[in-house]
Design a protein around this motif. Structure first.
Motif, PDB file in Angstrom:
ATOM      1  N   PHE A 149       0.652  -1.155   0.037  1.00 34.51           N
ATOM      2  CA  PHE A 149       0.016   0.016   0.224  1.00 34.51           C
ATOM      3  C   PHE A 149       0.858   1.253   0.027  1.00 34.51           C
ATOM      4  N   LYS A 150       1.977   1.141   0.691  1.00 34.03           N
ATOM      5  CA  LYS A 150       2.792   2.464   0.855  1.00 34.03           C
ATOM      6  C   LYS A 150       3.648   2.561  -0.472  1.00 34.03           C
ATOM      7  N   SER A 151       3.877   1.611  -1.230  1.00 37.82           N
ATOM      8  CA  SER A 151       4.917   1.513  -2.358  1.00 37.82           C
ATOM      9  C   SER A 151       4.170   2.170  -3.658  1.00 37.82           C
ATOM     10  N   VAL A 152       2.823   2.497  -3.425  1.00 39.01           N
ATOM     11  CA  VAL A 152       2.078   3.059  -4.917  1.00 39.01           C
ATOM     12  C   VAL A 152       2.931   4.552  -4.959  1.00 39.01           C
ATOM     13  N   LEU A 170     -10.433   4.544  -3.945  1.00 38.28           N
ATOM     14  CA  LEU A 170      -9.269   4.705  -4.240  1.00 38.28           C
ATOM     15  C   LEU A 170      -8.621   3.082  -3.883  1.00 38.28           C
ATOM     16  N   TYR A 171      -9.071   2.558  -2.977  1.00 37.69           N
ATOM     17  CA  TYR A 171      -8.506   1.411  -2.459  1.00 37.69           C
ATOM     18  C   TYR A 171      -8.859   0.215  -3.609  1.00 37.69           C
ATOM     19  N   LEU A 172     -10.201   0.369  -3.770  1.00 37.26           N
ATOM     20  CA  LEU A 172     -10.798  -0.755  -5.002  1.00 37.26           C
ATOM     21  C   LEU A 172      -9.904  -0.649  -6.306  1.00 37.26           C
ATOM     22  N   LYS A 173      -9.717   0.549  -6.761  1.00 39.34           N
ATOM     23  CA  LYS A 173      -9.222   0.826  -8.164  1.00 39.34           C
ATOM     24  C   LYS A 173      -7.715   0.767  -8.056  1.00 39.34           C
ATOM     25  N   LEU A 174      -7.095   1.270  -7.035  1.00 41.10           N
ATOM     26  CA  LEU A 174      -5.572   1.344  -7.022  1.00 41.10           C
ATOM     27  C   LEU A 174      -4.801   0.454  -5.981  1.00 41.10           C
ATOM     28  N   LEU A 175      -4.952   0.834  -4.726  1.00 48.23           N
ATOM     29  CA  LEU A 175      -4.262   0.232  -3.681  1.00 48.23           C
ATOM     30  C   LEU A 175      -4.379  -1.212  -3.610  1.00 48.23           C
ATOM     31  N   VAL A 176      -5.476  -1.701  -3.843  1.00 49.27           N
ATOM     32  CA  VAL A 176      -5.674  -3.156  -3.577  1.00 49.27           C
ATOM     33  C   VAL A 176      -5.064  -3.999  -4.758  1.00 49.27           C
ATOM     34  N   PRO A 177      -5.498  -3.534  -6.276  1.00 47.44           N
ATOM     35  CA  PRO A 177      -4.685  -4.503  -7.222  1.00 47.44           C
ATOM     36  C   PRO A 177      -3.166  -4.031  -7.169  1.00 47.44           C
ATOM     37  N   VAL A 180      -1.217  -6.610  -5.003  1.00 48.35           N
ATOM     38  CA  VAL A 180      -1.499  -8.109  -5.097  1.00 48.35           C
ATOM     39  C   VAL A 180      -0.214  -8.629  -5.033  1.00 48.35           C
ATOM     40  N   PRO A 181       0.929  -8.290  -5.742  1.00 49.18           N
ATOM     41  CA  PRO A 181       2.267  -8.981  -5.715  1.00 49.18           C
ATOM     42  C   PRO A 181       2.701  -8.997  -4.304  1.00 49.18           C
ATOM     43  N   TYR A 182       2.561  -7.859  -3.590  1.00 46.67           N
ATOM     44  CA  TYR A 182       3.210  -7.783  -2.010  1.00 46.67           C
ATOM     45  C   TYR A 182       2.441  -8.730  -1.513  1.00 46.67           C
ATOM     46  N   GLN A 246       1.777 -20.941  -7.773  1.00 51.99           N
ATOM     47  CA  GLN A 246       1.053 -21.215  -9.121  1.00 51.99           C
ATOM     48  C   GLN A 246      -0.158 -20.038  -8.879  1.00 51.99           C
ATOM     49  N   ALA A 247      -0.892 -19.944  -7.906  1.00 50.32           N
ATOM     50  CA  ALA A 247      -1.874 -19.040  -7.830  1.00 50.32           C
ATOM     51  C   ALA A 247      -1.443 -17.776  -8.229  1.00 50.32           C
ATOM     52  N   GLU A 248      -0.285 -17.414  -7.823  1.00 45.65           N
ATOM     53  CA  GLU A 248      -0.210 -16.111  -8.045  1.00 45.65           C
ATOM     54  C   GLU A 248       0.366 -15.956  -9.959  1.00 45.65           C
ATOM     55  N   LYS A 249       0.882 -16.830 -10.420  1.00 43.40           N
ATOM     56  CA  LYS A 249       0.864 -16.788 -11.726  1.00 43.40           C
ATOM     57  C   LYS A 249      -0.402 -16.632 -12.472  1.00 43.40           C
ATOM     58  N   VAL A 250      -1.557 -17.086 -11.983  1.00 46.07           N
ATOM     59  CA  VAL A 250      -2.637 -17.364 -12.481  1.00 46.07           C
ATOM     60  C   VAL A 250      -3.325 -15.794 -12.190  1.00 46.07           C
TER      61      VAL A 250
END
Lengths: 267, 277
Positions: A149-152, A170-177, A180-182, A246-250
């Motif tokens: 969240f802090k790295s956006v 803001l959370y839905l469109k930016l912070l949450v997606p 995801v890799p974090y 594997q879940a991450e890859k998908v």
């Protein structure tokens, strides 16, 4: 991309073959060159362990299932709790400054000491497994997601501001997606740990589970079962990691490429 | 809603009333060691409707700060800004402007199509209308074929064009561009400059373009506002009366050279004075 994939597989294969060869060689040296009396418990032949697993697989699988399923539930709950905690800490500075010291302290309590306390409180082996697995999981997930969240980058936030985005949007469109890799980085650390935690709880006087098999085999002198259980435990940890990877890859298709190959074409 | 009707005529006809009016704006902020820095001192500019203007100056002249004040991403210490009679805040809340940043600021997890669609989702534009506008904007910037790709699969220049398409998708009244091409190589930049002028001629939007590149400012603009640093203030307003449409030939004309060298000399004056102090 196919080249990178192929060379990656080759590396895995070489490692696997090398480890098996080294193990067999070590076992051979111990048993047949040094004639160590304890060779079978120090380092038995890998193919002997494989044979034991092949013979005892139903009971091993059942024990592993008990331990693993509770680890998985605890992992899920812990991840959810950790994620919500990260959201809360990112929304409110005050919440973060209140919660963070406790989080750090929570990580200083050894699970070995905590597990009996939890067991005394809940008096149920399955619940203890779940609680401890969740306890192990929530911290890496919370810390990793919060750092996401802090790295956006500032400009990505400013774009949202230019659209007059509300906090939930803001959370839905930016912070949450974005995070995801974090989140997955945290999950990948936590998954094998939650399995380990569940095995540990097995050993505190449970009646079933892979940890019980380990313990009984160790003190009962059943060297073959002991090593078979060790390998099964290891496989559970590896499986949990690979499952998340594997879940991450998908779920993260936009990171399919290696960073080095990004932005190669011309305008 | 006007869907396919252009909002303005192709050749800009300037209104008399300014579209963007910046009056005596100053911006003071504290730097990391607590010292007050004058980012902008008493800047006043008027921008007409349909006009293409540049804010030009070296780093530290406050050009980006000024743009962000117009965009209501920063609040000035003193002074006022009016945008078609509204405050910048009202203009932002009503999405009257599209903004393009120095980096493309694409969302990595969205395909090109969905990046352009983003502001439309947020404005709750109807689904079919979203599709229509996204297709139109992607065609306009020549990236229709890449709609299904992810940003990492595109070059820097292409990514920046996606950023422009996204800014235009909301049908803004004016476009704010903060050094959009400064990270690109010279060849790509010159090409995108020409593309931008083509898009501008088609849409007729007011454009405020921030750059530190003198020839880029001259090539693009109707007027160039020259800012000088420490403290940031307006030092000159240059009318660029080069004929349109402009092309590579424009860059090779003597008039172009004399405008560029004139602006460059005005900066040399500033730095020469500064050197003596």
């Amino acid at each position: 991309m196919p080249v990178a994939e192929r060379s990656r597989r080759l590396v895995v294969l070489v490692w696997l073959v090398a480890v098996i060869a080294a193990w067999e060689l070590g076992a051979f040296l111990l048993a047949d060159v040094f004639h160590d009396a304890m060779a079978a418990s120090k380092l038995p032949f890998l193919h002997d362990i494989a044979a034991t697993i092949a013979k005892n697989w139903p009971s091993l699988l059942e024990a592993a299932g008990v331990t693993f399923s509770k680890a998985a539930i605890g992992f899920g709950l812990g991840a959810l709790f950790g994620y919500l905690l990260a959201v809360l800490m990112s929304v409110s500075r005050i919440a973060e400054s209140i919660a963070f010291p406790y989080l750090i302290v929570s990580q200083m309590i050894p699970v070995l000491g905590l597990a009996p306390i939890i067991f005394t409180l809940v008096r149920d082996m399955n619940a203890s497994r779940i609680v401890i697995a969740a306890y192990i999981t929530f911290f890496p997930v919370a810390a990793s997601t919060l750092s996401g969240f802090k790295s956006v980058d500032e400009e990505k936030r400013q774009l949202m501001r230019s659209y007059a985005a509300t906090m939930p949007v803001l959370y839905l469109k930016l912070l949450v997606p974005f995070s995801v890799p974090y989140l997955f980085a945290g999950l990948k650390i936590a998954a094998p740990l939650s399995v380990t935690a569940s095995i540990l709880v097995d050993m505190l006087g449970s009646k079933n589970g892979i940890g019980v098999k380990l313990l009984y085999a160790l003190y009962g002198g059943a060297k073959d079962i002991f090593w078979a259980s060790v390998l099964t435990s290891a496989a559970m940890g590896v499986f949990s990691y690979l499952f998340i990877a594997q879940a991450e890859k998908v779920l993260v298709p936009w990171r399919k490429s290696l960073p080095s190959s990004a932005g190669g074409q011309s305008a | 809603m006007l869907i396919n009707t252009p909002m303005f005529t192709a050749t800009p006809v300037f209104d008399t009333a300014p579209e963007i009016e910046v009056k005596n704006v100053s911006m003071v902020y504290e730097n990391s060691v607590g010292k007050e820095v004058d980012a902008l001192t008493d800047v006043s500019i008027d921008i007409k409707k349909g006009e293409f203007v540049s804010l030009l100056g070296p780093s530290g002249c406050g050009k980006t700060t000024l743009l962000r004040i117009i965009a209501d991403l920063l609040e000035p210490t003193s002074g006022s800004v009016r945008i078609a009679g509204r405050t910048p805040r009202e203009a932002r809340l009503k999405q009257k402007y599209g903004i393009v940043f120095q980096s493309p600021v694409l969302y990595d997890w969205r395909t090109i199509r969905n990046n352009v669609r983003l502001p439309l989702e947020m404005m709750k534009v109807a689904k079919e209308e979203q599709e229509k506008r996204v297709d139109k904007q992607l065609d306009l910037v020549g990236l229709g074929k890449f709609a299904g790709n992810y940003p990492y699969q595109l070059s820097g220049g292409m990514q920046q064009r996606v950023g422009i398409a996204r800014a235009l998708a909301i049908k803004p009244e004016f476009l704010l561009m903060d050094e959009p091409f400064s990270a690109l190589d010279e060849f790509t930049r010159e090409k995108l400059n020409e593309d931008l002028l083509r898009i501008w001629a088609k849409t007729g939007k007011t454009v405020v373009f921030v750059t530190h590149n003198i020839s880029e400012a001259v090539f693009l603009s109707d007027r160039v506002f020259v800012l000088s640093p420490h403290p940031g203030r307006l030092s000159a307003i240059i009318d660029i009366d080069l004929p349109r449409p402009r092309s590579q030939e424009t860059r090779e004309s003597p008039e172009f050279f004399s405008l560029v060298s004139g602006i460059r000399k005005s900066f040399e004056g500033v730095y020469a004075r500064r050197g003596k102090e």
